[in-house]
Design a protein around this motif. Sequence first.
Motif, PDB file in Angstrom:
ATOM      1  N   THR A  20       3.599  35.227   9.670  1.00  0.00           N
ATOM      2  CA  THR A  20       2.479  35.367   8.755  1.00  0.00           C
ATOM      3  C   THR A  20       1.661  36.661   8.846  1.00  0.00           C
ATOM      4  OG1 THR A  20       1.153  34.347  10.381  1.00  0.00           O
ATOM      5  CG2 THR A  20       2.200  32.737   9.146  1.00  0.00           C
ATOM      6  N   ASP A  21       0.843  36.602   7.736  1.00  0.00           N
ATOM      7  CA  ASP A  21      -0.156  37.710   7.918  1.00  0.00           C
ATOM      8  C   ASP A  21      -0.800  37.837   9.158  1.00  0.00           C
ATOM      9  OD1 ASP A  21       0.848  38.660   5.310  1.00  0.00           O
ATOM     10  OD2 ASP A  21      -0.738  37.673   4.213  1.00  0.00           O
ATOM     11  N   GLN A  22      -1.228  36.775   9.834  1.00  0.00           N
ATOM     12  CA  GLN A  22      -2.178  36.689  10.858  1.00  0.00           C
ATOM     13  C   GLN A  22      -1.253  37.295  12.168  1.00  0.00           C
ATOM     14  OE1 GLN A  22      -5.232  36.154  11.526  1.00  0.00           O
ATOM     15  NE2 GLN A  22      -4.959  36.697  13.808  1.00  0.00           N
ATOM     16  N   VAL A  23       0.287  37.116  12.184  1.00  0.00           N
ATOM     17  CA  VAL A  23       0.956  37.505  13.205  1.00  0.00           C
ATOM     18  C   VAL A  23       1.103  39.050  13.168  1.00  0.00           C
ATOM     19  CG1 VAL A  23       3.376  37.530  14.031  1.00  0.00           C
ATOM     20  CG2 VAL A  23       2.377  35.477  13.399  1.00  0.00           C
ATOM     21  N   LEU A  24       1.201  39.556  11.952  1.00  0.00           N
ATOM     22  CA  LEU A  24       1.390  41.010  11.552  1.00  0.00           C
ATOM     23  C   LEU A  24       0.116  41.628  11.926  1.00  0.00           C
ATOM     24  CD1 LEU A  24       3.464  41.243   8.480  1.00  0.00           C
ATOM     25  CD2 LEU A  24       4.237  41.595  10.617  1.00  0.00           C
ATOM     26  N   GLU A  25      -1.036  40.910  11.754  1.00  0.00           N
ATOM     27  CA  GLU A  25      -2.159  41.780  12.180  1.00  0.00           C
ATOM     28  C   GLU A  25      -2.511  41.804  13.598  1.00  0.00           C
ATOM     29  OE1 GLU A  25      -6.919  41.342  11.028  1.00  0.00           O
ATOM     30  OE2 GLU A  25      -5.767  39.697  10.358  1.00  0.00           O
ATOM     31  N   LEU A  86      -5.699  54.453  12.464  1.00  0.00           N
ATOM     32  CA  LEU A  86      -5.787  54.062  11.260  1.00  0.00           C
ATOM     33  C   LEU A  86      -5.845  52.598  10.974  1.00  0.00           C
ATOM     34  CD1 LEU A  86      -3.709  56.555   9.382  1.00  0.00           C
ATOM     35  CD2 LEU A  86      -6.105  56.362   9.416  1.00  0.00           C
ATOM     36  N   LEU A  87      -5.208  51.874  11.896  1.00  0.00           N
ATOM     37  CA  LEU A  87      -5.375  50.459  11.990  1.00  0.00           C
ATOM     38  C   LEU A  87      -6.326  49.607  12.483  1.00  0.00           C
ATOM     39  CD1 LEU A  87      -1.713  49.785  13.405  1.00  0.00           C
ATOM     40  CD2 LEU A  87      -2.319  49.518  11.172  1.00  0.00           C
ATOM     41  N   PHE A  88      -7.394  50.508  13.098  1.00  0.00           N
ATOM     42  CA  PHE A  88      -8.691  49.984  12.949  1.00  0.00           C
ATOM     43  C   PHE A  88      -9.082  49.332  11.699  1.00  0.00           C
ATOM     44  CE2 PHE A  88      -9.218  52.225  17.229  1.00  0.00           C
ATOM     45  CZ  PHE A  88      -9.800  50.966  17.892  1.00  0.00           C
ATOM     46  N   PHE A  89      -9.045  49.861  10.788  1.00  0.00           N
ATOM     47  CA  PHE A  89      -9.411  49.669   9.321  1.00  0.00           C
ATOM     48  C   PHE A  89      -8.596  48.192   8.877  1.00  0.00           C
ATOM     49  CE2 PHE A  89     -10.170  54.007   9.557  1.00  0.00           C
ATOM     50  CZ  PHE A  89     -11.419  54.090   9.328  1.00  0.00           C
ATOM     51  N   LYS A  90      -9.364  47.162   8.645  1.00  0.00           N
ATOM     52  CA  LYS A  90      -8.681  45.962   8.241  1.00  0.00           C
ATOM     53  C   LYS A  90      -7.899  45.979   6.767  1.00  0.00           C
ATOM     54  CE  LYS A  90      -9.610  41.091   7.658  1.00  0.00           C
ATOM     55  NZ  LYS A  90      -9.062  40.230   8.897  1.00  0.00           N
ATOM     56  N   ILE A  92      -6.253  48.417   5.909  1.00  0.00           N
ATOM     57  CA  ILE A  92      -4.940  49.103   6.383  1.00  0.00           C
ATOM     58  C   ILE A  92      -4.038  48.167   7.109  1.00  0.00           C
ATOM     59  CG2 ILE A  92      -3.870  51.055   7.607  1.00  0.00           C
ATOM     60  CD1 ILE A  92      -6.104  52.799   6.627  1.00  0.00           C
ATOM     61  N   ARG A  93      -4.725  47.353   8.155  1.00  0.00           N
ATOM     62  CA  ARG A  93      -4.163  46.766   8.955  1.00  0.00           C
ATOM     63  C   ARG A  93      -3.527  45.493   8.244  1.00  0.00           C
ATOM     64  NH1 ARG A  93      -8.198  45.787  12.669  1.00  0.00           N
ATOM     65  NH2 ARG A  93      -8.932  43.962  11.431  1.00  0.00           N
ATOM     66  N   THR A  94      -4.101  45.008   7.212  1.00  0.00           N
ATOM     67  CA  THR A  94      -3.570  43.639   6.545  1.00  0.00           C
ATOM     68  C   THR A  94      -2.430  43.964   5.343  1.00  0.00           C
ATOM     69  OG1 THR A  94      -5.650  43.690   5.288  1.00  0.00           O
ATOM     70  CG2 THR A  94      -5.362  42.381   7.148  1.00  0.00           C
ATOM     71  N   ASN A  95      -2.478  45.241   5.008  1.00  0.00           N
ATOM     72  CA  ASN A  95      -1.392  45.972   4.013  1.00  0.00           C
ATOM     73  C   ASN A  95      -0.483  46.126   4.640  1.00  0.00           C
ATOM     74  OD1 ASN A  95       0.045  47.343   2.175  1.00  0.00           O
ATOM     75  ND2 ASN A  95      -1.931  48.413   1.395  1.00  0.00           N
ATOM     76  N   ILE A  96       0.975  45.155   4.221  1.00  0.00           N
ATOM     77  CA  ILE A  96       2.196  45.393   4.727  1.00  0.00           C
ATOM     78  C   ILE A  96       2.812  46.417   4.694  1.00  0.00           C
ATOM     79  CG2 ILE A  96       4.218  44.118   4.950  1.00  0.00           C
ATOM     80  CD1 ILE A  96       2.971  41.542   4.326  1.00  0.00           C
ATOM     81  N   ARG A  97       2.805  47.080   3.593  1.00  0.00           N
ATOM     82  CA  ARG A  97       3.393  48.269   3.273  1.00  0.00           C
ATOM     83  C   ARG A  97       2.686  49.424   4.075  1.00  0.00           C
ATOM     84  NH1 ARG A  97       4.770  49.130  -3.203  1.00  0.00           N
ATOM     85  NH2 ARG A  97       5.775  46.743  -3.294  1.00  0.00           N
ATOM     86  N   LEU A  98       1.448  49.652   4.320  1.00  0.00           N
ATOM     87  CA  LEU A  98       0.985  50.596   5.113  1.00  0.00           C
ATOM     88  C   LEU A  98       1.194  50.217   6.690  1.00  0.00           C
ATOM     89  CD1 LEU A  98      -2.382  51.208   3.345  1.00  0.00           C
ATOM     90  CD2 LEU A  98      -0.425  52.711   3.406  1.00  0.00           C
ATOM     91  N   LEU A  99       1.232  49.168   7.001  1.00  0.00           N
ATOM     92  CA  LEU A  99       1.638  48.658   8.217  1.00  0.00           C
ATOM     93  C   LEU A  99       3.054  49.073   8.725  1.00  0.00           C
ATOM     94  CD1 LEU A  99       0.748  47.370  10.883  1.00  0.00           C
ATOM     95  CD2 LEU A  99       1.666  45.039   9.929  1.00  0.00           C
TER      96      LEU A  99
END
Length: 182
Positions: A20-25, A86-90, A92-99
């Motif tokens: 899920t998105d939560q797992v990736l975050e 950069l992943l401190f910003f939510k 960016i952290r929740t965008n799957i492509r940027l992650l």
Amino acid sequence: MVVTLMIPLRVIFRYEKIITDQVLESVAKTIIFTGLIVGFAYATELFIAWYSHNPVEMETFRWRAFGDYALEYWIMVSCNVFIPLLLFFKKIRTNIRLLFIISLLVNVGMWYERFVIIIGSVAHDFLPHAWGLYSPSWVEFGIMIGSFCLFFFLFVLFVKHMPSVSMTEMKETLHEGASHAG
């Protein structure tokens, strides 16, 4: 590497309900933490070289940062320390492509870390007569690309024919979901 493999696995095998998105975050937050640890380790290594006043150690670190392999060193530091921040910003952290892009850049940084440790140490050793520069040949690039291709081939083969998600975890998830529903 986990995120680099997890995101395509999620898309190819339609594991959106499992990964899920939560797992990736959560994994992205782990990348932030490990990036800070790596940055601390780099800073500690530099501090110890400075504090020791050992001329060989100080010259080694000066040469790493400003010598012939300075570009590789700064790519390593940027990809392993600054880009994960950069992943401190939510957003960016929740965008799957940027992650995914950030995870690829972290992998590049980790590869460059090995390069700096091995090649940099051998190219500028304690014995000045043995100093020299290294540039990989097309055969070495071929071996590297071939090893990456072999790894991804075996990974996809494994995921296709073996369960890539633990049945125990799935049973626990289903059991927890049933208990929360009632």
